[in-house]
Write a protein that holds these residues in place. Structure first.
Motif, mmCIF file in Angstrom:
data_model
loop_
_atom_site.group_PDB
_atom_site.id
_atom_site.type_symbol
_atom_site.label_atom_id
_atom_site.label_comp_id
_atom_site.label_asym_id
_atom_site.label_seq_id
_atom_site.Cartn_x
_atom_site.Cartn_y
_atom_site.Cartn_z
ATOM 1 N N PRO A 1 67.246 -2.120 66.660
ATOM 2 C CA PRO A 1 66.798 -0.702 67.026
ATOM 3 C C PRO A 1 67.726 0.819 65.380
ATOM 4 C CG PRO A 1 68.744 -2.039 68.126
ATOM 5 C CD PRO A 1 67.897 -2.493 67.204
ATOM 6 N N LYS A 2 66.469 1.686 65.138
ATOM 7 C CA LYS A 2 66.869 2.270 63.995
ATOM 8 C C LYS A 2 67.939 2.528 63.512
ATOM 9 C CE LYS A 2 62.884 5.121 65.313
ATOM 10 N NZ LYS A 2 61.943 6.614 66.079
ATOM 11 N N LYS A 3 69.033 2.540 64.132
ATOM 12 C CA LYS A 3 70.563 3.177 63.413
ATOM 13 C C LYS A 3 71.255 1.310 62.931
ATOM 14 C CE LYS A 3 73.845 2.247 67.332
ATOM 15 N NZ LYS A 3 75.263 2.547 67.895
ATOM 16 N N THR A 4 70.544 0.453 62.776
ATOM 17 C CA THR A 4 70.976 -0.319 62.597
ATOM 18 C C THR A 4 70.737 -0.749 61.015
ATOM 19 O OG1 THR A 4 69.815 -1.705 63.772
ATOM 20 C CG2 THR A 4 71.430 -1.633 64.710
ATOM 21 N N LYS B 1 75.165 -3.991 74.869
ATOM 22 C CA LYS B 1 74.244 -4.215 75.428
ATOM 23 C C LYS B 1 73.153 -4.159 74.772
ATOM 24 C CE LYS B 1 73.846 0.329 77.611
ATOM 25 N NZ LYS B 1 73.848 1.445 78.362
ATOM 26 N N ASN B 2 73.529 -3.193 73.919
ATOM 27 C CA ASN B 2 72.205 -3.170 72.808
ATOM 28 C C ASN B 2 71.889 -4.618 71.643
ATOM 29 O OD1 ASN B 2 70.297 -1.055 74.274
ATOM 30 N ND2 ASN B 2 73.124 0.519 73.332
ATOM 31 N N LYS B 3 72.990 -5.442 71.868
ATOM 32 C CA LYS B 3 73.050 -6.577 71.053
ATOM 33 C C LYS B 3 73.782 -6.384 69.554
ATOM 34 C CE LYS B 3 69.521 -9.629 73.116
ATOM 35 N NZ LYS B 3 68.615 -9.787 73.069
ATOM 36 N N LEU C 1 69.121 -8.068 55.067
ATOM 37 C CA LEU C 1 69.630 -6.158 54.683
ATOM 38 C C LEU C 1 68.532 -5.417 54.693
ATOM 39 C CD1 LEU C 1 71.752 -8.801 54.582
ATOM 40 C CD2 LEU C 1 72.759 -7.143 52.761
ATOM 41 N N SER C 2 68.448 -4.530 55.165
ATOM 42 C CA SER C 2 67.752 -4.064 55.060
ATOM 43 C C SER C 2 67.995 -2.673 53.171
ATOM 44 C CB SER C 2 68.086 -2.206 55.827
ATOM 45 O OG SER C 2 68.566 -1.594 56.032
ATOM 46 N N ASN C 3 67.096 -2.591 53.120
ATOM 47 C CA ASN C 3 67.280 -1.977 51.746
ATOM 48 C C ASN C 3 68.331 -0.838 51.533
ATOM 49 O OD1 ASN C 3 65.575 -0.039 53.083
ATOM 50 N ND2 ASN C 3 64.527 0.882 51.329
ATOM 51 N N GLU C 4 68.476 -0.118 52.289
ATOM 52 C CA GLU C 4 69.511 0.899 53.031
ATOM 53 C C GLU C 4 70.832 0.492 53.079
ATOM 54 O OE1 GLU C 4 65.583 2.272 55.524
ATOM 55 O OE2 GLU C 4 67.374 0.580 55.400
ATOM 56 N N LYS D 1 82.478 -2.762 57.136
ATOM 57 C CA LYS D 1 81.765 -1.577 56.725
ATOM 58 C C LYS D 1 80.824 -1.026 57.793
ATOM 59 C CE LYS D 1 79.548 1.243 53.080
ATOM 60 N NZ LYS D 1 80.712 2.380 53.524
ATOM 61 N N PHE D 2 80.345 -1.794 58.236
ATOM 62 C CA PHE D 2 78.860 -1.538 58.736
ATOM 63 C C PHE D 2 79.026 -2.016 60.368
ATOM 64 C CE2 PHE D 2 77.031 -1.861 55.247
ATOM 65 C CZ PHE D 2 76.016 -1.218 54.705
ATOM 66 N N LEU D 3 80.208 -1.872 61.293
ATOM 67 C CA LEU D 3 80.068 -2.061 62.358
ATOM 68 C C LEU D 3 79.794 -0.795 63.305
ATOM 69 C CD1 LEU D 3 83.861 -3.348 62.956
ATOM 70 C CD2 LEU D 3 81.916 -4.618 63.048
ATOM 71 N N GLY D 4 79.240 -1.547 64.396
ATOM 72 C CA GLY D 4 77.888 -0.313 65.343
ATOM 73 C C GLY D 4 76.234 -0.202 64.117
ATOM 74 N N ARG D 5 76.522 -0.736 63.043
ATOM 75 C CA ARG D 5 75.208 -1.073 62.536
ATOM 76 C C ARG D 5 74.352 -1.950 62.125
ATOM 77 N NH1 ARG D 5 75.188 2.779 57.366
ATOM 78 N NH2 ARG D 5 77.308 1.742 58.068
ATOM 79 N N ILE D 6 74.952 -4.042 63.159
ATOM 80 C CA ILE D 6 74.145 -4.876 62.256
ATOM 81 C C ILE D 6 73.941 -4.905 64.001
ATOM 82 C CG2 ILE D 6 75.049 -7.071 62.134
ATOM 83 C CD1 ILE D 6 77.580 -6.397 60.487
ATOM 84 N N PHE D 7 72.629 -5.198 64.104
ATOM 85 C CA PHE D 7 72.323 -6.258 65.074
ATOM 86 C C PHE D 7 72.318 -7.591 65.018
ATOM 87 C CE2 PHE D 7 67.973 -7.180 67.488
ATOM 88 C CZ PHE D 7 67.796 -6.714 68.837
#
Length: 234
Positions: free
Chosen positions: A124-127, A149-151, A175-178, A198-204
């Motif tokens: 997902p783009k936000k991760t 539901k989106n893992k 890890l993304s470069n961002e 720090k990245f909860l909600g942004r880890i796929f």
């Protein structure tokens, strides 16, 4: 693509085995754990791998020097252990603004990383981070994730008692470069306790169905050594 293999630890839980050898060089069917990870990474297109060392670093240095993949390896000696996040931050320039693997080399899996890498590319783009997870029967010994539901990781429990969830963090990431840009100026030391929150909600998450165990525990190491792993050399 590049990778960082975290390999500097003392391996105290494996004593007396690690009294004479670093845990990353413990052999599984005649092949060191470190080599198993290096081969997996090379086979999915990784061209340069940074390996941090500390405990019995000379043994790791000699092993790499004699290997066929020495041209792909950069060894970084840590006079003082920097911690899993500290090593990442210290060497952030190594990844050259690209997505990269971050792996604890004291784990073992027969997952070949191909579907894991594909999952990261389609995340997902936000991760910003993709984490490999596996099913554990001893959640109190692992970092446990609660996903939606989106893992995507919503909550993370690091070695907590009375946790009923069984999806565990494999300490294998892309890890993304961002993401590295967000933390490169932080004074973090521990990846699980400081970076992941720090990245909860942004880890796929990519959940492997393959054999996966922490090789840094004696009873797990015995199970791993019984596993019929392909020892084909490159």
């Amino acid at each position: 693509m590049r990778a960082i293999l975290l390999s500097a630890g003392y391996g105290k839980r494996l004593l007396p085995i690690t009294k004479k050898i670093p845990k990353c060089l413990i052999k599984i069917n005649r092949k060191p754990l470190l080599q198993i990870w290096i081969e997996k990474l090379l086979q999915v297109g990784v061209t340069s791998i940074l390996i941090n060392t500390h405990y019995k670093s000379n043994q790791v240095k000699k092993f790499i020097a004699k290997s066929k993949f020495k041209k792909n390896i950069k060894l970084v000696y840590e006079k003082k252990l920097l911690g899993t996040a500290g090593t990442l931050i210290k060497n952030y320039k190594f990844v050259k603004n690209k997505d990269f693997f971050l792996i604890h080399s004291d784990n073992f899996t027969n997952d070949n990383l191909k579907k894991f890498l594909l999952a990261h590319k389609k995340r997902p783009k936000k991760t910003k981070i993709t984490m490999m997870t596996f099913t554990t029967n001893i959640p109190e010994n692992c970092g446990i994730v609660k996903i939606d539901k989106n893992k995507i990781v919503q909550k993370f429990y690091e070695k907590k008692k009375k946790i009923k969830l069984k999806s565990a963090n494999g300490a294998v990431y892309i890890l993304s470069n961002e993401s590295i840009k967000e933390i490169k100026n932080k004074k973090f030391q521990d990846f699980s306790n400081e970076v992941i929150p720090k990245f909860l909600g942004r880890i796929f998450t990519y959940h492997t169905k393959n054999f996966f165990l922490d090789a840094g525990i004696k009873k797990n190491l015995k199970k791993i050594k019984k596993f019929n792993y392909n020892v084909k050399r490159i």
